[in-house]
Write a protein that holds these residues in place. Structure first.
Motif, mmCIF file in Angstrom:
data_model
loop_
_atom_site.group_PDB
_atom_site.id
_atom_site.type_symbol
_atom_site.label_atom_id
_atom_site.label_comp_id
_atom_site.label_asym_id
_atom_site.label_seq_id
_atom_site.Cartn_x
_atom_site.Cartn_y
_atom_site.Cartn_z
ATOM 1 N N THR A 29 4.406 -2.151 0.586
ATOM 2 C CA THR A 29 4.339 -2.336 -0.855
ATOM 3 C C THR A 29 5.387 -3.343 -1.308
ATOM 4 O O THR A 29 6.443 -3.495 -0.678
ATOM 5 C CB THR A 29 4.545 -0.997 -1.594
ATOM 6 O OG1 THR A 29 4.449 -1.198 -2.994
ATOM 7 C CG2 THR A 29 5.895 -0.382 -1.260
ATOM 8 N N PRO A 78 -1.188 2.968 -7.704
ATOM 9 C CA PRO A 78 -0.578 2.246 -8.830
ATOM 10 C C PRO A 78 0.092 3.168 -9.839
ATOM 11 O O PRO A 78 1.046 2.767 -10.521
ATOM 12 C CB PRO A 78 -1.777 1.501 -9.454
ATOM 13 C CG PRO A 78 -2.773 1.388 -8.358
ATOM 14 C CD PRO A 78 -2.628 2.639 -7.557
ATOM 15 N N LYS A 79 -0.384 4.415 -9.983
ATOM 16 C CA LYS A 79 0.248 5.360 -10.900
ATOM 17 C C LYS A 79 1.556 5.903 -10.320
ATOM 18 O O LYS A 79 2.499 6.174 -11.061
ATOM 19 C CB LYS A 79 -0.698 6.521 -11.200
ATOM 20 C CG LYS A 79 -2.016 6.096 -11.841
ATOM 21 C CD LYS A 79 -2.925 7.293 -12.015
ATOM 22 C CE LYS A 79 -4.286 6.880 -12.575
ATOM 23 N NZ LYS A 79 -5.211 8.045 -12.702
ATOM 24 N N SER A 99 3.646 -2.108 -8.821
ATOM 25 C CA SER A 99 3.668 -2.467 -7.406
ATOM 26 C C SER A 99 2.307 -2.978 -6.959
ATOM 27 O O SER A 99 1.307 -2.852 -7.664
ATOM 28 C CB SER A 99 4.047 -1.243 -6.558
ATOM 29 O OG SER A 99 2.994 -0.283 -6.580
ATOM 30 N N ASP A 100 2.273 -3.578 -5.797
ATOM 31 C CA ASP A 100 1.040 -3.873 -5.079
ATOM 32 C C ASP A 100 1.319 -3.631 -3.601
ATOM 33 O O ASP A 100 2.480 -3.556 -3.185
ATOM 34 C CB ASP A 100 0.564 -5.312 -5.317
ATOM 35 C CG ASP A 100 1.578 -6.349 -4.842
ATOM 36 O OD1 ASP A 100 1.729 -6.516 -3.614
ATOM 37 O OD2 ASP A 100 2.238 -6.981 -5.695
ATOM 38 N N ASP A 159 12.181 3.937 -6.688
ATOM 39 C CA ASP A 159 10.842 3.564 -6.216
ATOM 40 C C ASP A 159 10.768 3.576 -4.688
ATOM 41 O O ASP A 159 9.740 3.968 -4.113
ATOM 42 C CB ASP A 159 10.476 2.171 -6.742
ATOM 43 C CG ASP A 159 10.172 2.196 -8.239
ATOM 44 O OD1 ASP A 159 9.901 3.298 -8.758
ATOM 45 O OD2 ASP A 159 10.211 1.127 -8.868
ATOM 46 N N THR A 182 -6.068 -1.278 -0.194
ATOM 47 C CA THR A 182 -5.120 -2.132 -0.909
ATOM 48 C C THR A 182 -5.141 -1.760 -2.387
ATOM 49 O O THR A 182 -6.087 -1.142 -2.865
ATOM 50 C CB THR A 182 -5.476 -3.622 -0.755
ATOM 51 O OG1 THR A 182 -6.799 -3.854 -1.313
ATOM 52 C CG2 THR A 182 -5.480 -4.047 0.698
ATOM 53 N N TRP A 183 -4.096 -2.138 -3.088
ATOM 54 C CA TRP A 183 -4.063 -1.940 -4.545
ATOM 55 C C TRP A 183 -3.205 -3.044 -5.171
ATOM 56 O O TRP A 183 -2.424 -3.707 -4.502
ATOM 57 C CB TRP A 183 -3.505 -0.551 -4.887
ATOM 58 C CG TRP A 183 -2.021 -0.408 -4.781
ATOM 59 C CD1 TRP A 183 -1.104 -0.557 -5.771
ATOM 60 C CD2 TRP A 183 -1.278 -0.105 -3.593
ATOM 61 N NE1 TRP A 183 0.163 -0.353 -5.289
ATOM 62 C CE2 TRP A 183 0.082 -0.063 -3.971
ATOM 63 C CE3 TRP A 183 -1.620 0.148 -2.271
ATOM 64 C CZ2 TRP A 183 1.089 0.207 -3.056
ATOM 65 C CZ3 TRP A 183 -0.621 0.428 -1.365
ATOM 66 C CH2 TRP A 183 0.715 0.455 -1.751
ATOM 67 N N GLY A 184 -3.399 -3.230 -6.458
ATOM 68 C CA GLY A 184 -2.601 -4.205 -7.207
ATOM 69 C C GLY A 184 -2.899 -5.644 -6.860
ATOM 70 O O GLY A 184 -2.037 -6.506 -7.030
ATOM 71 N N PRO A 221 -6.533 3.390 -4.030
ATOM 72 C CA PRO A 221 -6.260 2.491 -5.163
ATOM 73 C C PRO A 221 -6.299 3.180 -6.517
ATOM 74 O O PRO A 221 -5.797 2.635 -7.504
ATOM 75 C CB PRO A 221 -7.386 1.436 -5.045
ATOM 76 C CG PRO A 221 -7.769 1.449 -3.605
ATOM 77 C CD PRO A 221 -7.629 2.886 -3.180
ATOM 78 N N PRO A 274 4.474 2.283 -10.266
ATOM 79 C CA PRO A 274 4.100 1.344 -11.338
ATOM 80 C C PRO A 274 4.637 -0.058 -11.055
ATOM 81 O O PRO A 274 5.762 -0.233 -10.579
ATOM 82 C CB PRO A 274 4.761 1.952 -12.589
ATOM 83 C CG PRO A 274 4.994 3.394 -12.242
ATOM 84 C CD PRO A 274 5.263 3.422 -10.771
#
Length: 566
Positions: free
Chosen positions: A365, A275-276, A281-282, A376, A300-302, A271, A279
């Motif tokens: 994602t 995200p970097k 996204s989740d 992306d 997980t992220w976002g 995480p 950008p």
């Protein structure tokens, strides 16, 4: 009246000069655009060199571990005369040539090749010395073999090997630091170069537009083409800058993953970087469980907490196809694990994480739709490859760590881990002035079990007894396989009475086992226990083990299936 020539050349007279100016500008812009690309290739080459250095260091460490295993098996056999102790020696001798063969292609320069030749030569001398002492122990007994070991020639060879391999590992660690410094420098240079290329491109295009506008105002079409070229170069510069930033973040992520020892640590690392790299996204990262029946969420992220903890392979089109699968609003093929179809401004992307032809996991994602969507998606595919490589390395390190400390048959700790743990717990008990108990365990009539029902039944019994030991001890206790059918417990902060109670509980649980191997009901399994306590029965590891061993023999002579105290 005389005709006069026009005071200015016709408009077509300027065409050759403008064409040459355009050619020069294109050459300069192409050169500026190529600089960040070349710098990026250098960064990729440095990352590849880092991987080669890491692979070589692991190969040297593996070679030294094999030699240690061979020496451990030889020492155990010389001391006990039990051929079961030769198992690590035989395994190491069988695997050592393959380890050397795999290491040689990684060695490039002549100096390191000479060092590797010395290591191979000394390793063969060491193996010859180990084989000679084993034959001497088998033919002449303990005394002559112990005398050969005591002359320290084998120790000198082992010390020389440790020194040579240690020097190479230290040198590779220095190379790794140098490569990482070079990577950081290259990435910083790449960023500066991208900004400079963008500024220079904009300046050159501005000059070109000014010259064309001033000399050929009527040629609006040419001005429009130049303007479009300026936008394309600016976009290329932005992409170059974004690519440089992604390279830097990717290098940091790989460096962080290189320090992990367990796959579950990914939930804290990924995480911070994904995200970097993506950008806006989740998403989530899934890894296959050991059973390979489901994929379990690892990170997980976002704010993507809506992703399920477990998904099956049939729920993802990306896993079915074995490639990237993207779905937008209105598409028919939506992955079931992503939930409802995405919003009109989003795209769901599933990318299998594949390393060396094996699917290790899945990157899921949700990306914002728009002009950057294709870029992306390509970035997500590249990230998936990097995650697969990093996860593969983590799994390899975890397997190696488990193999070095865990007995694969019983699931208990192995002899090496027991020796280290006993020494450590003795130091701790001496410092805290607390009791420490050692319990030696030997399965009764185990040879008869093997001879009557086969080694498969013996292995089945050992696995069942291993489970009984793990269930019967505290979390602070250590249960190990000492060798063959001999097991041992280390019970910190445990006096004699508590150790006897623990041993009685385990003895009863073993005696209560009902084991069926297929359609065959195996006979009752019992075990004899010998208990020794520090400091009453011994002040060091050797005397404490000898006391526990004598108590074990007393239990054997007293009728078996009982607990005796030293």
């Amino acid at each position: 009246m005389t005709d006069t020539l026009p005071s200015h050349p016709p408009s077509g007279a300027a065409d050759p000069g403008l064409r040459w100016l355009a050619v020069v500008i294109l050459l300069i812009v192409a050169g500026l655009a190529a600089l960040p690309f070349n710098s990026g290739r250098e960064a990729d080459a440095t990352v590849t060199a880092l991987k080669v250095v890491s692979d070589k260091a692991r190969a040297y460490d593996h070679l030294l571990d094999l030699l240690k295993d061979a020496e451990t098996g030889q020492r155990g056999y010389i001391i006990t005369g039990d051929a079961a102790y030769l198992a690590p020696y035989d395994a190491a001798v069988a695997e050592l040539p393959d380890a050397l063969r795999k290491l040689k292609p990684l060695v490039a320069d002549a100096e390191e090749r000479a060092t590797l030749n010395d290591i191979e030569r000394i390793s063969r001398l060491k193996l010859d010395e180990l084989a000679a002492t084993i034959r001497l122990r088998r033919d002449a007994g303990f005394g002559p073999a112990a005398a050969v070991v005591a002359d320290h020639s084998g120790k000198q060879q082992m010390d020389r090997l440790r020194a040579l391999i240690g020097d190479r590992v230290d040198a590779m660690e220095r190379d790794r630091h140098t490569l990482r410094d070079r990577l950081r420098t290259t990435l910083g240079y790449n960023t500066v170069l991208g900004v400079a290329a963008s500024a220079a491109s904009a300046l050159i295009i501005g000059i070109a537009l000014y010259a064309v506008t001033r000399s050929l105002r009527e040629r609006s079409r040419a001005a429009e083409q130049a303007h479009q070229m300026a936008e394309a170069q600016a976009d290329q510069a932005r992409q170059s800058h974004a690519r440089s930033r992604r390279l830097a973040v990717t290098a940091q992520m790989l460096q962080a993953m290189d320090s992990l020892t367990r796959a579950d640590e990914l939930r804290d690392v990924l995480p911070a970087f994904l995200p970097k790299l993506l950008p806006g996204s989740d998403g989530a990262v899934y890894l296959y469980r050991h059973s390979r029946d489901f994929l379990q969420r690892a990170a997980t992220w976002g704010g993507a907490d809506h992703h399920p903890d477990l998904i099956g392979t049939g729920q993802c089109w990306g896993l079915r196809f074995g490639r990237t699968h993207a779905a937008q609003a209105g598409d028919g093929m939506h992955c079931a694990h992503c939930g409802p179809p995405p919003a009109p401004d989003r795209t769901n992307v599933c990318v299998p994480m594949i390393s060396q032809g094996e699917v290790l996991g899945l990157l899921v994602t949700s990306l914002p739709a728009g002009p950057e969507a294709a870029l992306d998606e390509a970035t997500a595919a590249a990230i998936s490859e990097q995650l697969a490589l990093g996860t593969s390395n983590i799994n390899l390190r975890e397997v190696l760590r488990r193999q070095s400390t865990i007995d694969e048959l019983t699931g208990l700790y192995n002899r090496r881990y027991f020796d280290e743990t006993l020494r450590r717990e003795l130091f701790r008990a001496e410092r805290k002035r607390a009791a420490l108990a050692v319990v030696m365990i030997d399965l009764d009539h185990f040879k008869h079990m093997n001879d009557t029902y086969g080694h498969e039944a013996g292995d089945f019994v050992l696995r069942a007894v291993g489970r009984a030991l793990r269930d019967g001890v505290r979390r602070s206790d250590v249960a190990c396989r000492y060798g063959g059918e001999e097991l041992v417990l280390v019970l910190p902060e445990c006096d004699s009475a508590a150790a006897v109670r623990c041993a009685e509980t385990i003895r009863a649980s073993i005696a209560a086992l009902e084991l069926n191997l297929g359609d065959v009901l195996l006979p009752e399994v019992t075990a004899s226990f010998g208990v020794a306590v520090w400091p009453a029965h011994g002040l060091d590891a050797t005397t404490l083990l000898q006391a526990a061993d004598r108590a074990l023999y007393a239990a054997k002579h007293g009728g078996r299936n009982r607990v005796c105290t030293a």
